[in-house]
Design a protein around this motif. Structure first.
Motif, short mmCIF file in Angstrom:
data_model
loop_
_atom_site.label_atom_id
_atom_site.label_comp_id
_atom_site.label_asym_id
_atom_site.label_seq_id
_atom_site.Cartn_x
_atom_site.Cartn_y
_atom_site.Cartn_z
N SER A 54 3.31 19.45 10.45
CA SER A 54 4.11 18.42 11.11
C SER A 54 4.34 17.29 10.12
O SER A 54 3.56 17.09 9.18
N GLU A 55 5.41 16.55 10.32
CA GLU A 55 5.79 15.49 9.38
C GLU A 55 5.01 14.21 9.64
O GLU A 55 4.70 13.87 10.78
N TYR A 64 2.86 15.13 5.05
CA TYR A 64 2.76 16.17 6.07
C TYR A 64 1.32 16.27 6.56
O TYR A 64 0.38 16.02 5.80
N MET A 97 4.19 25.28 17.69
CA MET A 97 3.58 25.61 16.42
C MET A 97 4.69 25.85 15.40
O MET A 97 5.64 26.56 15.65
N THR A 98 4.54 25.21 14.24
CA THR A 98 5.49 25.37 13.15
C THR A 98 4.74 25.85 11.92
O THR A 98 4.30 25.05 11.09
N VAL A 99 4.55 27.14 11.82
CA VAL A 99 3.83 27.70 10.68
C VAL A 99 4.80 27.76 9.50
O VAL A 99 5.88 28.34 9.60
N LYS A 100 4.37 27.14 8.40
CA LYS A 100 5.19 27.09 7.19
C LYS A 100 4.36 27.47 5.98
O LYS A 100 3.14 27.39 5.98
N ASP A 107 -0.01 25.08 10.00
CA ASP A 107 0.83 24.54 11.07
C ASP A 107 1.19 23.13 10.59
O ASP A 107 0.32 22.28 10.45
N GLU A 123 9.88 29.32 5.21
CA GLU A 123 9.40 30.17 6.30
C GLU A 123 8.55 31.29 5.69
O GLU A 123 9.00 31.99 4.79
N THR A 157 -2.21 33.11 12.19
CA THR A 157 -2.46 32.90 13.62
C THR A 157 -3.81 33.50 14.02
O THR A 157 -4.57 32.87 14.76
#
Length: 120
Positions: free
Chosen positions: A19-20, A34, A1-4, A17, A86, A96
């Motif tokens: 992703s590219e 994205y 998970m990449t929370v941005k 979350d 971030e 979350t």
């Protein structure tokens, strides 16, 4: 998970979350957008002092972004994103928790997906 946390050209701040979305251009990958999984709009709301105090209080408001879609993952072109950073730890915790609530709702019923969106 990449929370941005994303800032869009529209001025909206989203947490998701992320992703590219890549395409191959002349042998190398280029980011063209994205994929935002479970995106939520976030706002910092300041409240005026109460009861004679001079302290301002702030709270975070989080609401689903594009809540009328059935799509869980929403693509967005990279030229609409001003910056990606971030998020603060508290924002990650709230996001979350929201995402987990949505996951539970989807597991229970794919026909009726409603959830209460309120700050904690």
């Amino acid at each position: 998970m990449t929370v941005k946390l994303l800032l869009l050209k529209s001025g909206e701040e989203l947490v998701a979350d992320v992703s590219e979305m890549n395409v191959n251009v002349e042998g190398s990958d280029k980011v063209v957008g994205y994929y935002l999984d479970c995106p939520h709009k976030v706002k910092l709301i300041s409240e005026a002092p109460k009861n004679g105090t001079t302290k301002y209080r702030s709270r975070i408001q989080m609401i689903g972004w594009m809540p009328l879609t059935q799509d869980r993952i929403i693509p967005i072109p990279s030229d609409w994103v001003v910056t990606i950073v971030e998020p603060h730890e508290e924002v990650v915790k709230m996001f979350t928790k929201r995402r987990d609530q949505i996951n539970e709702t989807e597991t229970v019923s794919n026909h009726e997906q409603s959830y209460l969106v309120e700050p904690d």
